[in-house]
Write a protein that holds these residues in place. Sequence first.
Motif, PDB file in Angstrom:
ATOM      1  N   PRO A  83      31.612  38.137  34.883  1.00 37.97           N
ATOM      2  CA  PRO A  83      32.364  39.202  34.207  1.00 37.97           C
ATOM      3  C   PRO A  83      32.850  38.772  32.820  1.00 37.97           C
ATOM      4  CG  PRO A  83      33.063  39.030  36.492  1.00 37.97           C
ATOM      5  CD  PRO A  83      32.145  37.875  36.246  1.00 37.97           C
ATOM      6  N   ARG A  84      33.128  37.473  32.674  1.00 38.06           N
ATOM      7  CA  ARG A  84      33.574  36.989  31.364  1.00 38.06           C
ATOM      8  C   ARG A  84      32.503  37.192  30.296  1.00 38.06           C
ATOM      9  NH1 ARG A  84      35.048  31.483  33.541  1.00 38.06           N
ATOM     10  NH2 ARG A  84      34.377  32.692  35.343  1.00 38.06           N
ATOM     11  N   LYS A  87      32.376  40.852  29.283  1.00 41.16           N
ATOM     12  CA  LYS A  87      33.495  41.229  28.417  1.00 41.16           C
ATOM     13  C   LYS A  87      33.310  40.686  27.014  1.00 41.16           C
ATOM     14  CE  LYS A  87      36.467  41.458  32.392  1.00 41.16           C
ATOM     15  NZ  LYS A  87      37.502  42.465  32.525  1.00 41.16           N
ATOM     16  N   TYR A  95      35.852  49.983  37.905  1.00 35.70           N
ATOM     17  CA  TYR A  95      35.184  49.983  39.199  1.00 35.70           C
ATOM     18  C   TYR A  95      35.683  51.107  40.070  1.00 35.70           C
ATOM     19  CZ  TYR A  95      33.548  45.388  37.855  1.00 35.70           C
ATOM     20  OH  TYR A  95      32.955  44.357  37.185  1.00 35.70           O
ATOM     21  N   ALA A  99      39.654  47.775  41.343  1.00 37.61           N
ATOM     22  CA  ALA A  99      39.787  46.320  41.179  1.00 37.61           C
ATOM     23  C   ALA A  99      41.107  45.943  40.507  1.00 37.61           C
ATOM     24  CB  ALA A  99      38.604  45.744  40.406  1.00 37.61           C
ATOM     25  N   LEU A 100      42.202  46.435  41.068  1.00 38.68           N
ATOM     26  CA  LEU A 100      43.525  46.063  40.549  1.00 38.68           C
ATOM     27  C   LEU A 100      44.162  45.037  41.478  1.00 38.68           C
ATOM     28  CD1 LEU A 100      44.889  49.627  39.721  1.00 38.68           C
ATOM     29  CD2 LEU A 100      43.984  47.954  38.105  1.00 38.68           C
ATOM     30  N   ALA A 101      44.937  44.139  40.898  1.00 35.95           N
ATOM     31  CA  ALA A 101      45.753  43.233  41.720  1.00 35.95           C
ATOM     32  C   ALA A 101      47.007  44.014  42.091  1.00 35.95           C
ATOM     33  CB  ALA A 101      46.095  41.964  40.956  1.00 35.95           C
ATOM     34  N   ASP A 102      47.080  44.431  43.364  1.00 33.85           N
ATOM     35  CA  ASP A 102      48.113  45.373  43.793  1.00 33.85           C
ATOM     36  C   ASP A 102      49.533  44.854  43.669  1.00 33.85           C
ATOM     37  OD1 ASP A 102      46.768  47.629  44.450  1.00 33.85           O
ATOM     38  OD2 ASP A 102      46.188  46.900  46.429  1.00 33.85           O
ATOM     39  N   ASN A 103      49.677  43.528  43.684  1.00 34.19           N
ATOM     40  CA  ASN A 103      51.019  42.957  43.793  1.00 34.19           C
ATOM     41  C   ASN A 103      51.672  42.671  42.447  1.00 34.19           C
ATOM     42  OD1 ASN A 103      49.004  41.065  43.388  1.00 34.19           O
ATOM     43  ND2 ASN A 103      50.206  39.408  44.244  1.00 34.19           N
ATOM     44  N   LEU A 112      45.037  41.122  32.713  1.00 34.00           N
ATOM     45  CA  LEU A 112      44.575  40.086  33.645  1.00 34.00           C
ATOM     46  C   LEU A 112      43.328  39.383  33.101  1.00 34.00           C
ATOM     47  CD1 LEU A 112      45.366  38.902  36.332  1.00 34.00           C
ATOM     48  CD2 LEU A 112      43.857  40.526  37.458  1.00 34.00           C
TER      49      LEU A 112
ATOM     50  N   TYR B 313      47.492  33.961  37.635  1.00 39.30           N
ATOM     51  CA  TYR B 313      46.206  34.027  38.329  1.00 39.30           C
ATOM     52  C   TYR B 313      46.376  33.779  39.809  1.00 39.30           C
ATOM     53  CZ  TYR B 313      44.107  33.884  33.676  1.00 39.30           C
ATOM     54  OH  TYR B 313      43.754  34.172  32.387  1.00 39.30           O
ATOM     55  N   ALA B 316      47.530  36.978  41.206  1.00 33.16           N
ATOM     56  CA  ALA B 316      46.480  37.999  41.143  1.00 33.16           C
ATOM     57  C   ALA B 316      45.419  37.739  42.213  1.00 33.16           C
ATOM     58  CB  ALA B 316      45.844  38.013  39.754  1.00 33.16           C
ATOM     59  N   GLY B 319      46.753  38.910  45.417  1.00 28.98           N
ATOM     60  CA  GLY B 319      46.851  40.362  45.522  1.00 28.98           C
ATOM     61  C   GLY B 319      45.496  40.992  45.775  1.00 28.98           C
ATOM     62  N   ASN B 320      44.466  40.499  45.108  1.00 30.71           N
ATOM     63  CA  ASN B 320      43.125  41.066  45.250  1.00 30.71           C
ATOM     64  C   ASN B 320      42.119  40.066  44.693  1.00 30.71           C
ATOM     65  OD1 ASN B 320      40.767  42.536  45.210  1.00 30.71           O
ATOM     66  ND2 ASN B 320      41.718  44.407  44.449  1.00 30.71           N
ATOM     67  N   GLU B 322      38.947  39.858  44.785  1.00 32.67           N
ATOM     68  CA  GLU B 322      37.774  40.428  44.129  1.00 32.67           C
ATOM     69  C   GLU B 322      38.135  40.886  42.719  1.00 32.67           C
ATOM     70  OE1 GLU B 322      34.362  43.803  44.896  1.00 32.67           O
ATOM     71  OE2 GLU B 322      36.437  44.170  45.424  1.00 32.67           O
ATOM     72  N   ALA B 323      39.297  41.549  42.592  1.00 31.80           N
ATOM     73  CA  ALA B 323      39.726  42.025  41.271  1.00 31.80           C
ATOM     74  C   ALA B 323      39.931  40.853  40.327  1.00 31.80           C
ATOM     75  CB  ALA B 323      41.017  42.826  41.402  1.00 31.80           C
ATOM     76  N   ALA B 324      40.501  39.756  40.844  1.00 26.32           N
ATOM     77  CA  ALA B 324      40.732  38.592  40.003  1.00 26.32           C
ATOM     78  C   ALA B 324      39.405  38.049  39.484  1.00 26.32           C
ATOM     79  CB  ALA B 324      41.483  37.520  40.797  1.00 26.32           C
ATOM     80  N   GLU B 325      38.441  37.967  40.378  1.00 23.45           N
ATOM     81  CA  GLU B 325      37.113  37.477  39.994  1.00 23.45           C
ATOM     82  C   GLU B 325      36.489  38.404  38.938  1.00 23.45           C
ATOM     83  OE1 GLU B 325      35.541  34.690  41.816  1.00 23.45           O
ATOM     84  OE2 GLU B 325      34.237  34.772  40.067  1.00 23.45           O
ATOM     85  N   LEU B 326      36.582  39.720  39.177  1.00 19.25           N
ATOM     86  CA  LEU B 326      35.982  40.684  38.247  1.00 19.25           C
ATOM     87  C   LEU B 326      36.718  40.712  36.911  1.00 19.25           C
ATOM     88  CD1 LEU B 326      35.214  43.657  40.673  1.00 19.25           C
ATOM     89  CD2 LEU B 326      33.583  42.094  39.622  1.00 19.25           C
ATOM     90  N   SER B 327      37.969  40.256  36.894  1.00 26.62           N
ATOM     91  CA  SER B 327      38.712  40.199  35.631  1.00 26.62           C
ATOM     92  C   SER B 327      38.292  38.995  34.808  1.00 26.62           C
ATOM     93  CB  SER B 327      40.216  40.101  35.890  1.00 26.62           C
ATOM     94  OG  SER B 327      40.633  41.200  36.617  1.00 26.62           O
ATOM     95  N   GLY B 328      37.398  38.195  35.350  1.00 20.68           N
ATOM     96  CA  GLY B 328      36.932  37.037  34.601  1.00 20.68           C
ATOM     97  C   GLY B 328      37.729  35.779  34.874  1.00 20.68           C
ATOM     98  N   ILE B 329      38.593  35.808  35.900  1.00 26.89           N
ATOM     99  CA  ILE B 329      39.343  34.599  36.249  1.00 26.89           C
ATOM    100  C   ILE B 329      38.427  33.661  37.026  1.00 26.89           C
ATOM    101  CG2 ILE B 329      41.257  33.709  37.634  1.00 26.89           C
ATOM    102  CD1 ILE B 329      42.662  36.391  37.136  1.00 26.89           C
ATOM    103  N   ASN B 330      38.469  32.391  36.664  1.00 28.43           N
ATOM    104  CA  ASN B 330      37.694  31.393  37.393  1.00 28.43           C
ATOM    105  C   ASN B 330      38.476  31.052  38.667  1.00 28.43           C
ATOM    106  OD1 ASN B 330      36.242  29.236  38.332  1.00 28.43           O
ATOM    107  ND2 ASN B 330      35.938  28.339  36.305  1.00 28.43           N
TER     108      ASN B 330
END
Lengths: 265, 440
Positions: A83-84, A87, A95, A99-103, A112, B313, B316, B319-320, B322-330
């Motif tokens: 994904p990087r 971007k 998506y 694909a949100l971090a809910d917390n 993020l 991170y 994140a 929390g999710n 998959e979302a963290a991965e898709l956000s480009g976080i390693n």
Amino acid sequence: MSGLAMAVPAAAPLVEMRDVSIAFGGIKAVDGVSIDLYPGEVVGLLGHNGAGKSTLIKILSGAYAADHGEIRVNGEPVHITSPRDAKRCGIETIYQTLALADNVDAAANIFLGREKLTAWGTLDDHAMEAEARKVMGRLNPHFRRFKEPVKALSGGQRQSVAIARAIHFDARVLIMDEPTAALGPAETRQVGELVKQLKQEGIGIFLISHDIHDVFDLADRIHVMKNGKLVGTARVSDVTQDEVLGMIILGKCPPGAVPGPGAVG
Amino acid sequence: MAEPSTTLSPAPSSEAPAGRRAGIGDALRALELDTRMVGMIGALAIVWIGFDILTGGAFLTPRNLWNLSVQTASVGVMATGMVLVIVTRNIDLSVGSILGFTGMVVGVLQARILPEIWGFDHPMTWVVAVLAAVAVGGAVGAVQGAVIAYLGVSSFIVTLGGLLVWRGAAWWVTTGQTVAPMDGLFKRLGGGFEGAIGAGPSWAVGIAAVLLSVAAILVTRRRRAGFGFPVRPLWAEGVVILLVAAAIVGAVLVVNSYPLPVPVVRRMMEAQGLSTDGTLPFVAHGFAIPVLIALAVGVAMTFLSRRTRFGRYVFAIGGNPEAAELSGINTRRVMVMVFGLMGALCGLSACIATARLNAATNANGTLDELYVIAAAIIGGTSMAGGVGTILGAMLGAMVMQSLQSGMVLLGVDAPMQNIVVGLVLVAAVYVDTLYRRGLK
């Protein structure tokens, strides 16, 4: 190559995927598909569930790596393996699952992976909140719940956060996977307005949907997929909705469309 | 004074949950206190006051509270790391064994290896020992993290294996021999009267802590006001500052009213060539060094989890993922770092535990994994991931230690103590589940 390139003036396409394939455990989810997108254009990607459209788009957004094929951005071949990478090429994705971090809160989600930092290298939450308020003000002027984790938000508000995250970083290509699936009529209209606005700013948009009306309202062109293959490509003005349904269900390419490898007959 | 709070939110009622009565509710909301944390402190207060009544006033004494704080330090340090592990939806069952292993390494290093190089009681011995413990612990944790993140083995299994591996490794270091005594300066890391900083320095630490807290609160307020965000009303800001200052000053007063034993005072005075005739002066313990280490770790870990990218991170991912991965976080690298940090904290705790015991034994830290996990969970860390605070985990460690210490004072049998602690853990998680459901 699609002969339609001639129909759109100006140089190379913004994005071009050529002969892309990917297989999962021997099943070809995407099989030799070529699609393209020009600046300021909305291209609908249509097909049944399991036709391979989401998989194709996940290759472009870096979630999957293609087994075969080439991706070009502004005519230059690029390697997108995460994904990087996507971007970095200006490709942003909204998506279907959001694909949100809910917390964490809206600002943390919008930034993020691309957090703003202070001079000491710490998170600059205030600056991020300020920008989040700006971009959310544009999308959803009534939004106030900046301090709450996004799981407390309504479906439309969550959608706004996901869209804000995609458009805040000067996207050149926006991928919207079923952007209106979870929304009510008013919010769907709002997304439609946004698509038109972004289009005017010269952003190219891939719109993935199985709602054919949505696509006819917003898209300039459509690509139709079936069983992992491209059935055909058409300008929305050259085909009827019934003809497009024929493409989706039967894989039959009407005269107004350019057939792909997946076309029947 | 004019408040800038209304510039951006013309409808402040929509920012706060509606439907509660005005008055106390509004006041509490203006304070923006974390209700969970208030609940935790309330629970701790009930435990303390309850034991104090049951023991006829033996619990809330400077002596008992001072000992309680020293006993909490080791588990408290590890609990801060366990919060991040559990927040990322993982678990680390190996922390007690890593503590045992690094404790043995540290013991051998300072009692056998370093004295051969530069003799006994060298001023650098304790520094090298602590750095080595943190490095060895960090490396062990990072290796486990790499197996979890890159090879995809579940953390439960990897650290269950680690629990056996590192406990075995602790035995191998000296084939089971206990190593003692520890270096004189190193021993201070474990507390005791040599490991307490005295009254004056305790006041200095307390005053510095108050000033830093006030500065942090005011800087945040000015930054928020500068962006035109809503801020707490001034009176609420004042109340928060008062509460923080009262807690810190209270802690200083407690540790400064626990006197050193008379023989120790006499020895100290004789060492300084003073007359020990007549009444001896009151010499206070002050803060214990392990407690200061634990508090410093707590502040540093809170900073790490709240103010850095790494911390963002971690949450994140919890929390999710998959979302963290898709956000480009390693995400894999973050996982290795989380487990490496957990291991490094085990190394630090190993120093505290070894110094306190004045010996390195291969059984050190046995069952600590359960106390550390329990502290994090009682402190509000959710097993579902994504939720947890460092302060909560440290309070959780304090609650656990208070229960044990209180039961010892009451003369409760050891098996009964375990039964009570076990039940409290389950009950705490149940209450937390109810609280979460109430939020929906």
